[in-house]
Design a protein around this motif. Structure first.
Motif, PDB file in Angstrom:
ATOM      1  N   ARG A  69     -13.976  -9.871  14.131  1.00 49.87           N
ATOM      2  CA  ARG A  69     -12.852  -8.946  14.249  1.00 49.87           C
ATOM      3  C   ARG A  69     -12.837  -7.947  13.093  1.00 49.87           C
ATOM      4  O   ARG A  69     -12.544  -6.765  13.282  1.00 49.87           O
ATOM      5  N   GLY A  73     -14.572  -2.731  13.570  1.00 45.26           N
ATOM      6  CA  GLY A  73     -14.187  -1.332  13.376  1.00 45.26           C
ATOM      7  C   GLY A  73     -12.724  -1.057  13.631  1.00 45.26           C
ATOM      8  O   GLY A  73     -12.301   0.104  13.627  1.00 45.26           O
ATOM      9  N   GLY A  74     -11.937  -2.089  13.852  1.00 45.72           N
ATOM     10  CA  GLY A  74     -10.514  -1.895  14.071  1.00 45.72           C
ATOM     11  C   GLY A  74      -9.770  -1.585  12.792  1.00 45.72           C
ATOM     12  O   GLY A  74     -10.335  -1.563  11.693  1.00 45.72           O
ATOM     13  N   SER A  75      -8.483  -1.348  12.918  1.00 46.71           N
ATOM     14  CA  SER A  75      -7.651  -1.011  11.774  1.00 46.71           C
ATOM     15  C   SER A  75      -7.444  -2.236  10.881  1.00 46.71           C
ATOM     16  O   SER A  75      -7.098  -3.320  11.359  1.00 46.71           O
ATOM     17  N   LEU A  76      -7.643  -2.015   9.585  1.00 46.73           N
ATOM     18  CA  LEU A  76      -7.417  -3.115   8.635  1.00 46.73           C
ATOM     19  C   LEU A  76      -5.934  -3.459   8.535  1.00 46.73           C
ATOM     20  O   LEU A  76      -5.576  -4.625   8.337  1.00 46.73           O
ATOM     21  N   ASP A  77      -5.088  -2.453   8.691  1.00 46.79           N
ATOM     22  CA  ASP A  77      -3.647  -2.713   8.646  1.00 46.79           C
ATOM     23  C   ASP A  77      -3.215  -3.585   9.820  1.00 46.79           C
ATOM     24  O   ASP A  77      -2.398  -4.500   9.652  1.00 46.79           O
ATOM     25  N   ASP A  78      -3.761  -3.305  11.002  1.00 43.73           N
ATOM     26  CA  ASP A  78      -3.425  -4.124  12.174  1.00 43.73           C
ATOM     27  C   ASP A  78      -3.942  -5.549  12.001  1.00 43.73           C
ATOM     28  O   ASP A  78      -3.260  -6.519  12.371  1.00 43.73           O
ATOM     29  N   TYR A  80      -4.404  -7.064   9.184  1.00 44.67           N
ATOM     30  CA  TYR A  80      -3.568  -7.730   8.183  1.00 44.67           C
ATOM     31  C   TYR A  80      -2.252  -8.193   8.789  1.00 44.67           C
ATOM     32  O   TYR A  80      -1.793  -9.312   8.524  1.00 44.67           O
ATOM     33  N   ASP A  81      -1.656  -7.342   9.623  1.00 41.04           N
ATOM     34  CA  ASP A  81      -0.376  -7.709  10.238  1.00 41.04           C
ATOM     35  C   ASP A  81      -0.526  -8.886  11.191  1.00 41.04           C
ATOM     36  O   ASP A  81       0.389  -9.712  11.311  1.00 41.04           O
ATOM     37  N   ARG A 103      -2.100  -3.132  -0.890  1.00 41.44           N
ATOM     38  CA  ARG A 103      -0.896  -2.459  -0.392  1.00 41.44           C
ATOM     39  C   ARG A 103       0.158  -2.324  -1.485  1.00 41.44           C
ATOM     40  O   ARG A 103       0.769  -1.254  -1.647  1.00 41.44           O
ATOM     41  N   GLN A 234     -12.404   3.239   0.118  1.00 42.36           N
ATOM     42  CA  GLN A 234     -11.320   3.915   0.830  1.00 42.36           C
ATOM     43  C   GLN A 234     -10.376   4.609  -0.143  1.00 42.36           C
ATOM     44  O   GLN A 234      -9.889   5.713   0.130  1.00 42.36           O
ATOM     45  N   ARG A 238      -9.575   8.657  -0.234  1.00 39.66           N
ATOM     46  CA  ARG A 238      -8.234   9.226  -0.146  1.00 39.66           C
ATOM     47  C   ARG A 238      -7.931  10.129  -1.337  1.00 39.66           C
ATOM     48  O   ARG A 238      -7.314  11.173  -1.207  1.00 39.66           O
TER      49      ARG A 238
END
Length: 243
Positions: A69, A73-78, A80-81, A103, A234, A238
């Motif tokens: 997972r 390539g999915g969102s790291l924030d998702d 983590y949640d 965070r 990252q 930014r």
């Protein structure tokens, strides 16, 4: 004057029941205590072996699923949640510790990891989490390492006591017949056997399980290093985007 040699056949005077239960019931109290202790240790050893084998299989399987997972390539924030905030496996715990620290630091320092303090906190969070998970996986391993070398000596103590009991029977009955000596010798050898049956699995299991735990620990460290590098990259991206 020499005593007449008994013509009774050897098989009729030597007990033929050498079952473990018979040997235990007819052993002296001290040897019985030694046997009970070794049996309990043996049960504990096999319980730890079963628990560690199942645990290591589970955490490795869950780590593989989580890594799939993570690298999808999915969102790291998702991620983590869904898994990092309340981790259910060591790999997710490492991810959650690093992501949570990142965070918090991003809200305080504006994701400015160039100063090094944020990166140090993330690395420290990863290392602490890995050490904590390693402690959980290594629970009871010290007892295995202790039982392995100690059990043979406990069995040897039972052996010595059994032989002493056998010679005491000779002195009490004034009889050197094998039927007098055999029970004490049998219980003595049985105590030795129990000591070896307890020590060998403990010693072998400790070496194999320790290696398996070390391998998983290295897997966590590799993941933690890679994830820390991703967070650092990252952050730099930014910061460069703002400039």
């Amino acid at each position: 004057m020499d005593q007449p040699v008994s013509s009774t056949p050897l098989a009729s005077v030597v007990p033929t029941d050498l079952s473990p239960i018979h040997l235990f019931l007819h052993a002296s109290l001290v040897v019985q205590i030694v046997m009970v202790g070794l049996i309990l240790c043996s049960i504990f050893v096999w319980a730890v072996i079963a628990e560690k084998v199942l645990l290591l299989r589970r955490v490795n399987r869950e780590a593989t699923v989580f890594e799939d997972r993570f690298w999808s390539g999915g969102s790291l924030d998702d991620l983590y949640d869904s898994e990092g905030a309340r981790p259910t496996n060591p790999m997710a715990a490492v991810f959650g510790a690093a992501m949570g620290e990142w965070r918090r630091s991003s809200r305080i320092a504006g994701i400015d990891m160039s100063r090094g303090s944020t990166q140090e906190r993330i690395d420290r969070a990863i290392n602490i989490t890995i050490a904590r998970e390693n402690d959980r996986l290594s629970r009871y391993m010290t007892l295995l390492a202790t039982i392995g070398p100690v059990a043979p000596f406990v069995g040897l103590f039972g052996t010595v006591w059994g032989i002493m009991h056998a010679f005491s029977s000779i002195a009490t009955m004034h009889n050197t017949n094998l039927s007098v000596v055999a029970p004490g010798i049998s219980e003595a050898l049985f105590a030795t056997a129990l000591g070896l049956l307890t020590a060998i699995p403990a010693y072998v299991a400790y070496n194999l399980l320790s290696r398996a735990i070390d391998n998983f620990d290295e897997r966590l460290e590799s993941f933690g290093t890679e994830f820390a590098a991703i967070l650092s990259r990252q952050s730099e991206e930014r910061i460069a985007g703002r400039n």
